[in-house]
Design a protein around this motif. Structure first.
Motif, PDB file in Angstrom:
ATOM      1  N   PHE A  57       0.807  -1.224   0.000  1.00 43.45           N
ATOM      2  CA  PHE A  57       0.000   0.000   0.000  1.00 43.45           C
ATOM      3  C   PHE A  57       0.841   1.275   0.000  1.00 43.45           C
ATOM      4  CE2 PHE A  57      -2.313  -3.352   2.284  1.00 43.45           C
ATOM      5  CZ  PHE A  57      -3.338  -3.551   1.379  1.00 43.45           C
ATOM      6  N   ASP A  58       2.157   1.129   0.102  1.00 41.57           N
ATOM      7  CA  ASP A  58       3.053   2.285   0.171  1.00 41.57           C
ATOM      8  C   ASP A  58       3.510   2.741  -1.202  1.00 41.57           C
ATOM      9  OD1 ASP A  58       3.151   2.522   2.995  1.00 41.57           O
ATOM     10  OD2 ASP A  58       4.604   0.886   3.106  1.00 41.57           O
ATOM     11  N   LYS A  59       3.966   3.988  -1.245  1.00 42.73           N
ATOM     12  CA  LYS A  59       4.671   4.518  -2.410  1.00 42.73           C
ATOM     13  C   LYS A  59       6.152   4.492  -2.065  1.00 42.73           C
ATOM     14  CE  LYS A  59       1.160   7.372  -4.461  1.00 42.73           C
ATOM     15  NZ  LYS A  59       0.847   8.620  -5.133  1.00 42.73           N
ATOM     16  N   VAL A  60       6.972   4.276  -3.077  1.00 41.60           N
ATOM     17  CA  VAL A  60       8.421   4.226  -2.861  1.00 41.60           C
ATOM     18  C   VAL A  60       9.130   5.143  -3.845  1.00 41.60           C
ATOM     19  CG1 VAL A  60       8.460   1.888  -1.912  1.00 41.60           C
ATOM     20  CG2 VAL A  60       8.642   2.202  -4.383  1.00 41.60           C
ATOM     21  N   LYS A  61      10.312   5.566  -3.433  1.00 39.15           N
ATOM     22  CA  LYS A  61      11.213   6.303  -4.307  1.00 39.15           C
ATOM     23  C   LYS A  61      12.494   5.496  -4.317  1.00 39.15           C
ATOM     24  CE  LYS A  61      13.223  10.888  -5.009  1.00 39.15           C
ATOM     25  NZ  LYS A  61      13.274  12.270  -4.470  1.00 39.15           N
ATOM     26  N   LEU A  62      13.006   5.217  -5.512  1.00 40.25           N
ATOM     27  CA  LEU A  62      14.174   4.355  -5.598  1.00 40.25           C
ATOM     28  C   LEU A  62      15.008   4.654  -6.829  1.00 40.25           C
ATOM     29  CD1 LEU A  62      13.260   2.152  -7.953  1.00 40.25           C
ATOM     30  CD2 LEU A  62      12.009   1.176  -6.061  1.00 40.25           C
ATOM     31  N   HIS A  63      16.257   4.226  -6.739  1.00 40.68           N
ATOM     32  CA  HIS A  63      17.109   4.189  -7.917  1.00 40.68           C
ATOM     33  C   HIS A  63      17.097   2.750  -8.405  1.00 40.68           C
ATOM     34  CE1 HIS A  63      18.797   8.081  -8.625  1.00 40.68           C
ATOM     35  NE2 HIS A  63      19.141   8.225  -7.355  1.00 40.68           N
ATOM     36  N   GLN A  64      17.122   2.589  -9.725  1.00 36.28           N
ATOM     37  CA  GLN A  64      17.117   1.246 -10.288  1.00 36.28           C
ATOM     38  C   GLN A  64      17.873   1.199 -11.601  1.00 36.28           C
ATOM     39  OE1 GLN A  64      13.001   0.235 -10.954  1.00 36.28           O
ATOM     40  NE2 GLN A  64      12.733   1.735 -12.555  1.00 36.28           N
ATOM     41  N   ARG A  65      18.514   0.090 -11.800  1.00 37.70           N
ATOM     42  CA  ARG A  65      19.127  -0.222 -13.095  1.00 37.70           C
ATOM     43  C   ARG A  65      18.477  -1.539 -13.506  1.00 37.70           C
ATOM     44  NH1 ARG A  65      24.012  -0.356 -11.566  1.00 37.70           N
ATOM     45  NH2 ARG A  65      24.385   1.828 -12.018  1.00 37.70           N
ATOM     46  N   ASP A  76      18.110   3.111 -16.302  1.00 43.29           N
ATOM     47  CA  ASP A  76      19.181   3.316 -15.335  1.00 43.29           C
ATOM     48  C   ASP A  76      19.037   4.688 -14.694  1.00 43.29           C
ATOM     49  OD1 ASP A  76      21.482   3.500 -13.828  1.00 43.29           O
ATOM     50  OD2 ASP A  76      22.803   2.770 -15.414  1.00 43.29           O
ATOM     51  N   THR A  77      18.354   4.730 -13.548  1.00 40.80           N
ATOM     52  CA  THR A  77      18.175   6.004 -12.860  1.00 40.80           C
ATOM     53  C   THR A  77      19.431   6.412 -12.099  1.00 40.80           C
ATOM     54  OG1 THR A  77      17.246   5.033 -10.841  1.00 40.80           O
ATOM     55  CG2 THR A  77      15.695   5.605 -12.613  1.00 40.80           C
ATOM     56  N   TYR A  78      20.323   5.468 -11.809  1.00 44.30           N
ATOM     57  CA  TYR A  78      21.608   5.838 -11.204  1.00 44.30           C
ATOM     58  C   TYR A  78      22.344   6.781 -12.163  1.00 44.30           C
ATOM     59  CZ  TYR A  78      21.099   1.839  -7.966  1.00 44.30           C
ATOM     60  OH  TYR A  78      20.671   0.944  -7.023  1.00 44.30           O
ATOM     61  N   LYS A  79      22.329   6.412 -13.429  1.00 42.52           N
ATOM     62  CA  LYS A  79      23.032   7.186 -14.451  1.00 42.52           C
ATOM     63  C   LYS A  79      22.331   8.515 -14.743  1.00 42.52           C
ATOM     64  CE  LYS A  79      25.129   6.537 -19.000  1.00 42.52           C
ATOM     65  NZ  LYS A  79      25.310   5.612 -20.103  1.00 42.52           N
ATOM     66  N   SER A  80      21.008   8.475 -14.832  1.00 39.72           N
ATOM     67  CA  SER A  80      20.264   9.700 -15.151  1.00 39.72           C
ATOM     68  C   SER A  80      20.196  10.659 -13.970  1.00 39.72           C
ATOM     69  CB  SER A  80      18.841   9.358 -15.609  1.00 39.72           C
ATOM     70  OG  SER A  80      18.051   8.932 -14.508  1.00 39.72           O
ATOM     71  N   GLY A  81      20.278  10.117 -12.753  1.00 38.67           N
ATOM     72  CA  GLY A  81      20.196  10.950 -11.560  1.00 38.67           C
ATOM     73  C   GLY A  81      18.787  11.265 -11.114  1.00 38.67           C
ATOM     74  N   PHE A  82      17.790  10.724 -11.808  1.00 41.25           N
ATOM     75  CA  PHE A  82      16.391  10.967 -11.473  1.00 41.25           C
ATOM     76  C   PHE A  82      15.755   9.687 -10.937  1.00 41.25           C
ATOM     77  CE2 PHE A  82      17.374  14.070 -14.804  1.00 41.25           C
ATOM     78  CZ  PHE A  82      17.059  15.243 -14.122  1.00 41.25           C
ATOM     79  N   ALA A  83      15.509   9.642  -9.640  1.00 41.15           N
ATOM     80  CA  ALA A  83      14.917   8.461  -9.007  1.00 41.15           C
ATOM     81  C   ALA A  83      13.474   8.260  -9.478  1.00 41.15           C
ATOM     82  CB  ALA A  83      14.959   8.610  -7.497  1.00 41.15           C
TER      83      ALA A  83
END
Length: 143
Positions: A57-65, A76-83
């Protein structure tokens, strides 16, 4: 005269992806520190943490490849910098399961079998049918 537009097809064939996925999962399962859930989700803890884990039921913010067994990177959000931000319930089944195991601040690597990802149909042109997905995820926020 009308032109026929080329039809976009999902990456890889059903049989090729299935074989590649099975090979990848067999090799990954032999790595040190790899765990497997009853559903078939495989994972490895890269950075552990202590704290709350999200629920469905939660919302999350994360980095992912995200990449496939052939090495092609999907995101690849690590590379883009936008979670990324989304509700756990909106994620594919394998990621839903994985996120609910992760404490806030942790970084896990998941190998998600096709049946817990996009299955036999795939997802458009990026993820073909029967494709295993590999995800490197760092959980940044739970709301």
């Amino acid at each position: 005269m009308a032109r026929n537009k080329p039809r976009k097809t999902a990456k890889g064939s059903t049989g090729k992806n299935k074989n590649l996925s099975q090979d990848y999962m067999a090799k990954y399962g032999n790595k040190a520190g790899v765990l497997e859930t009853n559903s078939g989700l495989m994972y490895r803890i890269i950075d552990d943490a202590e704290g709350a884990s999200p629920t469905e039921f939660d919302k999350v913010k994360l980095h992912q490849r995200i990449w496939l067994a052939d090495g092609s990177v999907i995101d690849d959000t690590y590379k883009s910098g936008f979670a990324e931000e989304f509700s756990v319930s909106e994620a594919i089944e394998g990621l839903q399961e994985g996120l609910q195991m992760m404490p806030l601040g942790a970084r896990y690597e998941f190998v998600i079998p096709a049946e817990l990802a996009w299955g036999r149909k795939g997802n458009g042109s990026k993820i073909g049918p029967n494709a295993v997905m590999i995800m490197d995820v760092r959980l940044l926020e739970i709301r």
